[in-house]
Design a protein around this motif. Sequence first.
Motif, PDB file in Angstrom:
ATOM      1  N   TYR A 256       5.015  41.820  19.075  1.00 57.56           N
ATOM      2  CA  TYR A 256       4.374  41.552  17.790  1.00 57.56           C
ATOM      3  C   TYR A 256       3.215  42.518  17.498  1.00 57.56           C
TER       4      TYR A 256
ATOM      5  N   LEU B 206       6.477  34.744  13.083  1.00 53.88           N
ATOM      6  CA  LEU B 206       5.115  34.197  13.139  1.00 53.88           C
ATOM      7  C   LEU B 206       4.345  34.647  11.909  1.00 53.88           C
TER       8      LEU B 206
ATOM      9  N   GLN C  32      -0.470  31.967  12.161  1.00 53.51           N
ATOM     10  CA  GLN C  32      -0.043  31.576  13.502  1.00 53.51           C
ATOM     11  C   GLN C  32      -0.444  32.617  14.544  1.00 53.51           C
ATOM     12  N   LEU C  33      -0.309  33.890  14.200  1.00 57.64           N
ATOM     13  CA  LEU C  33      -0.747  34.946  15.120  1.00 57.64           C
ATOM     14  C   LEU C  33      -2.239  34.851  15.391  1.00 57.64           C
TER      15      LEU C  33
ATOM     16  N   TRP D 275       1.790  27.869  22.453  1.00 54.62           N
ATOM     17  CA  TRP D 275       2.587  29.084  22.675  1.00 54.62           C
ATOM     18  C   TRP D 275       4.051  28.729  22.945  1.00 54.62           C
TER      19      TRP D 275
ATOM     20  N   LEU E  80       5.624  27.776  19.515  1.00 57.48           N
ATOM     21  CA  LEU E  80       5.794  28.844  18.528  1.00 57.48           C
ATOM     22  C   LEU E  80       6.662  29.983  19.057  1.00 57.48           C
ATOM     23  N   LEU E  81       6.632  30.215  20.382  1.00 60.44           N
ATOM     24  CA  LEU E  81       7.419  31.290  20.994  1.00 60.44           C
ATOM     25  C   LEU E  81       8.267  30.700  22.121  1.00 60.44           C
TER      26      LEU E  81
END
Length: 796
Positions: free
Chosen positions: A169, A214, A218-219, A232, A235-236
Amino acid sequence: MPYTLPLPRRLFPVAGTVPSPAMLKEPTPAVSPTFPFRTTLSLEPLIAYWKAGEVSLNMGIALLSRAVGEQVAAADWVRGPLTDLTQLECNCDLVETLMLAVFPPASFAIDIVGAIAPFQRQSFYYTPRFDEVLLNAAHIIKQPLNIDMRQLELYTTRMAYQLILEKVYGVQLPLQGNVIFTVPDYSIGLYRHYSVEFISTFLEVQVHGEKPALTPEQLDFLSRNPQRTEAWLELLPPEHFELVGFNILHLVDVTEQEILSELKYDLLERDVLQASDRLEQIQEKLRVLFGKPFLQLGIAAYDEKKRAFVDFGRKINHSFLTKQLHNPDASSGFRQIYSQLWQHRQPLVIEDVEKADIPEDLRQQILSLGIRSAILALLPYGDDTVGLLELGSPNVGDLNEFSLENVNQFVPLFAVAVKRNAEDIQTRVQAIIKEKFTAIHPTMEWRFTNAAQNLLQKLEDGNKTAEMEDIVFHDVYPLHGSSDIRGSSVARNEAIQGDLVEHLTMAGKVLKKASEFQQLPILDELKFYVNKNLRRLRQGMLTGDEVNIFESIRTEMEPLFEYLSQNTPELQPVIRQYWSNIDPELGILYKRRKAFEETTTLLNDAVSTYLDEEDAKAQAMFPHYFQRFKTDGVEHNIYVGAALVEDKPFDLVFLKNLRLWQLLVMVEITRRTAALKPTLPIPLETTQLILIHSQPLSIRFRQDERQFDVDGAYNIRYEIIKKRIDKATVQGTGERLTQPGLIALVYSQQREADEYLEYIDYLQDRGLLEPEIEELELEELQGVKGLLALRVKVKL
């Protein structure tokens, strides 16, 4: 680029403890203890590094890279995923060539570096020191003493996510501090601390399926919450990512820094030097710091009053050398070594006790303790010395001049700890003194301090029923004097009587005036009560009259006055006149008694202030116990003798000096109180009395009464005389011994009188006393016979 664990640098203060979630600041109580990502061991990122080097402008790198490329081209097994680690072992030449990019040959023998599959525990290539420090026989990373594997999996998960955020990212998080591994060192039977850096230069992230999207929010959230593992994972999801390549673990020995840091925290704790287990922990850390498993630590505090080093601990002997000073067989050699240390103010290093230039008897005593090398260092605190640090070892040369570099680093830490703990002990001792003894005279405070310290030691040794030891001072000489207010009892009764008569008279006026406006039988009854008590008071006051009369006025008359004032306006002036003479706080007429109390206060304050000022001067001559207390006058007690002082010799000349001082003080009190008489609300006078007692006696602190009293049957006679002589009368005349303007000196033996006759002669010569001296016999007191007295007149 390198990646490190996102944790505080100093994880745990004590080796061997298992961290709690609170210590690790983990916001979620439940996460998977296993590493959640798929991992693949591969040398492809390393091969790619060499491939890129083939076109380097550095000809050496380019030539080496091409040679490596040729070897790789001839070995198909090195490409792609590596599932069988034995392949790496069987083809070590190629592996070693490839690893030249990671393991420089020049430092291979000293670096602590190893390569592992992505965030796994098995190492496939490592330096000899890495193998020695961190691997077991199966080349698996050993369990650190300070962290469990579940937490390690949690750390590596966070590191992996940090890598994913950067490589997938494009968001790079700040580097965090390295993690510390505490690892056993079996060669010396201790442990060491190593800073561990996880380097992910040769680790790639492969995305499976569609990359999770994302938003910027969110990042930003993930960037600000690197420890929110549950966020984490949500979201990932780990199943979208695979880690391919290998990690490099780089270890640096930070034992010295960690130990010094831990010592700093330990030595700032309260009571750290008061408990044996805490001292053992500190000793263990010093053993690790020096790498000497049998090192001994000793600590001694410096007692400023005793001007000597003393054993600091309460439960155990913290000092292994200074206690020899208190042994009957202690040699002068110990005292010499401490004198040398004190004189030069530098640490003393004894590398080999058997060959050191020290007295022979001292050598034998140190050897008998099992010590073959030692370092002694003063503990400075500002300009003062607060203690002594001792290090000893059973091995010759374990402690030497090179050891001083470490010693100098932690000496200030121990100095602060000794200072703080000494102050804490003093605070606790003072608390015991206040609880058991209340206020203590400074002269004998040392004795109460010793008793409090002994009690504290018994309590800390587990004796929960320990009690304060008896505090007795033997062979002390007493001096007693009193300044009484002549006729104070009569004056007090007259003041009370006068106030009662005036109060009743005012009440009678209100009742008489009320009878003119109200025809109430109760008014006649109250007037009768007032007249009856006025007649009786004019004849004299009986016990209980004051209380009974005021109670009747308060409960029967004054409520009626309130009623009459509200319902009969004509009575308001006389009732206001009544209330204007009543003290608003006491609720009584308070005129003559106020004048009497002001008079006694002025006289007593004048005497007390002068006594305190003069005693401060007398204390400078020789320390003694001084006590004064107020009644209808001021009495004072003095005790002086060798037993009361800790470190000052006593001679009878100091006793004679105090006796003459006391007589001078009584002369001046007589003159000062006489000069006050014209200014007093009531013209009262004082009388002065001195009790002479030439024999020493013992005094004991009575813990139930929190005061001193004479000890022993024989000494009780002195206390009886002291309590009764203020009423003594002259034999044959019945005259009171004490008279205004005169000083009476009571004694029982002629030699006592002879001593004071010399003092009187001296004061007469100075013009302080009139020339006449009365030598009197006293009437028998209850239980006391044969008292005599001298009486002299003061020149006013």
